[in-house]
Design an enzyme around this catalytic site. Structure first.
Site, PDB file in Angstrom:
ATOM      1  N   LYS A 187       0.805  -1.222   0.000  1.00 13.37           N
ATOM      2  CA  LYS A 187       0.000   0.000   0.000  1.00 13.37           C
ATOM      3  C   LYS A 187       0.840   1.275   0.000  1.00 13.37           C
ATOM      4  CE  LYS A 187      -3.924  -2.262   0.196  1.00 13.37           C
ATOM      5  NZ  LYS A 187      -4.875  -2.278  -0.928  1.00 13.37           N
TER       6      LYS A 187
ATOM      7  N   SER B 186      -3.257 -12.365   4.433  1.00 11.94           N
ATOM      8  CA  SER B 186      -3.634 -12.156   3.030  1.00 11.94           C
ATOM      9  C   SER B 186      -2.567 -12.713   2.102  1.00 11.94           C
ATOM     10  CB  SER B 186      -3.876 -10.676   2.744  1.00 11.94           C
ATOM     11  OG  SER B 186      -2.728  -9.910   3.044  1.00 11.94           O
TER      12      SER B 186
END
Length: 290
Positions: A41, A252
Site C-alpha cells: 500500500k 492475506s
C-alpha cells in the site's frame, strides 16, 4: 542517495522452493513488505497523495480522512507525515493494536468503529460535510495507477517477460487492477488470479464485499479467475511461509500463496508471481502465528 519516498517500490522477487517439485513451474513472491511502511500500500498511498497535490485538489493546509483496514492507513500516515498533512484514519475496532500504534507513531489520528463498511460511511460523511478531503482508495484511479506505473513493470522486468500467472489478494482491488492493466497490455495470455475469502471466512486484507460496497475501481473483466480462500488455509500458508521460506507476512499473503499453489498444481509449466503484501510483525498480537 535519496529520501525515504525514493525507497518505495523495486521490491525483490523471491523464488519459493519448498512446496512443489515440478522444475517447469516457478513460483515467486513479490516482497512488498520491503517497502518502508511495510506493505504494497506504500505505492498507492504515495500516488494518491502526490497526485492530489499536483492537481491542486489538496494543499499543505488540507485535512485528509480515509477508511482503512490497516496497511493503507499505515502507508498514508507515513506519506502524509512526510508532506506535513493532517490525517484522520478510520479503522475497524477488530484491527490489531500494532496497526493503531503504528499509525499514531507516524502522527495520524485514529478513529475505531465497528466494521469496515461503517468506517467507509463515516469517512464519506465527514468529507461530504466539507471539512475533510477523502482520498477514497476504493474509487480512486490513482490507487491502481500506482501499479500501472511501478508494480506491473517491475514484475515484467524481473521475470524477463516470462510471467504466465499473476496472483493477488483482492481488498480495494487496486493492486490486481493496475497489474492486470499493465501485464495484459504486454501479453494478453497472462492469467490474472484474484483471491477472496469464502463466505464464512475473515481474512485481513482480503474482502468479499457486499454489492453496495464493491470498490468502484474494480472491473471483473480484468480478472480471469477468482479463487475462494478459507481462513484456515490462509493461516496455515502464512505459518508455512515463515517456517519453510523465511517469508514473514500476513494472512492475506498466505491466502495469495495458497491460490498460487493451486495454480501451480494445475499447470505443466509456467512462471507464477504472487503478491506478498506486507510484514508479519503487524499481526503478532493476533493468533496468526501462535
Amino acid at each position: 542517495m535519496g529520501n525515504l519516498i525514493d525507497t518505495i517500490g523495486n521490491t525483490p522477487l523471491v523464488e519459493i522452493t519448498s512446496f512443489h517439485d515440478n522444475p517447469n513451474v516457478k513460483i515467486f513472491a513479490k516482497m512488498e513488505g520491503n517497502n518502508p511502511a511495510g506493505s504494497v500500500k506504500d505505492r498507492a498511498a504515495l500516488n494518491m497523495i502526490r497526485s492530489a497535490l499536483e492537481r491542486g485538489e489538496i494543499t499543505k493546509n488540507s485535512k485528509l480522512i480515509e477508511a482503512t483496514s490497516g496497511n493503507t492507513g499505515i502507508a498514508l500516515a507515513m506519506i502524509a507525515g512526510l508532506y506535513g498533512l493532517d490525517l484522520e484514519l478510520v479503522m475497524p475496532s477488530t484491527s490489531t493494536r500494532e496497526r493503531t500504534l503504528t499509525m499514531e507513531a507516524y502522527g495520524a489520528k485514529v478513529t475505531l468503529l465497528e466494521s469496515m463498511e461503517v468506517c467507509r460511511d463515516y469517512a464519506e460523511e465527514k468529507a461530504a460535510a466539507g471539512d475533510y478531503f477523502i482520498l477514497n482508495q476504493f474509487a480512486n484511479p490513482d490507487n491502481y495507477g500506482a501499479h500501472i506505473k511501478t508494480t506491473g513493470p517491475e514484475i515484467w522486468r524481473d521475470t524477463a517477460g516470462k510471467i504466465t500467472h499473476f496472483v493477488s489478494a483482492m481488498g480495494t482491488t487496486g493492486t490486481i487492477m493496475g497489474c492486470s492493466m499493465f501485464l495484459k497490455e504486454k501479453n494478453p495470455a497472462i492469467q490474472i488470479i484474484g483471491c477472496q475469502p469464502t463466505e464464512e471466512s475473515s481474512i485481513p486484507g482480503i474482502r468479499r464485499w457486499p454489492v453496495a460496497y464493491l470498490p468502484k475501481i474494480f472491473d471483473p473483466a480484468r480478472v480471469d479467475t477468482v479463487i475462494d480462500i478459507a481462513q484456515g488455509d490462509a493461516t496455515a500458508r502464512a505459518r508455512e511461509l515463515v517456517r519453510k521460506e523465511g517469508i514473514f507476512a500476513g494472512m492475506s499473503t498466505g491466502g495469495a500463496f495458497h491460490a498460487a499453489l493451486a495454480v501451480a498444481h494445475g499447470i505443466e509449466e509456467g512462471v507464477i508471481v504472487f503478491i506478498a503484501c506486507d510484514r508479519g510483525d503487524r499481526y503478532l498480537s493476533s493468533d496468526l502465528f501462535t
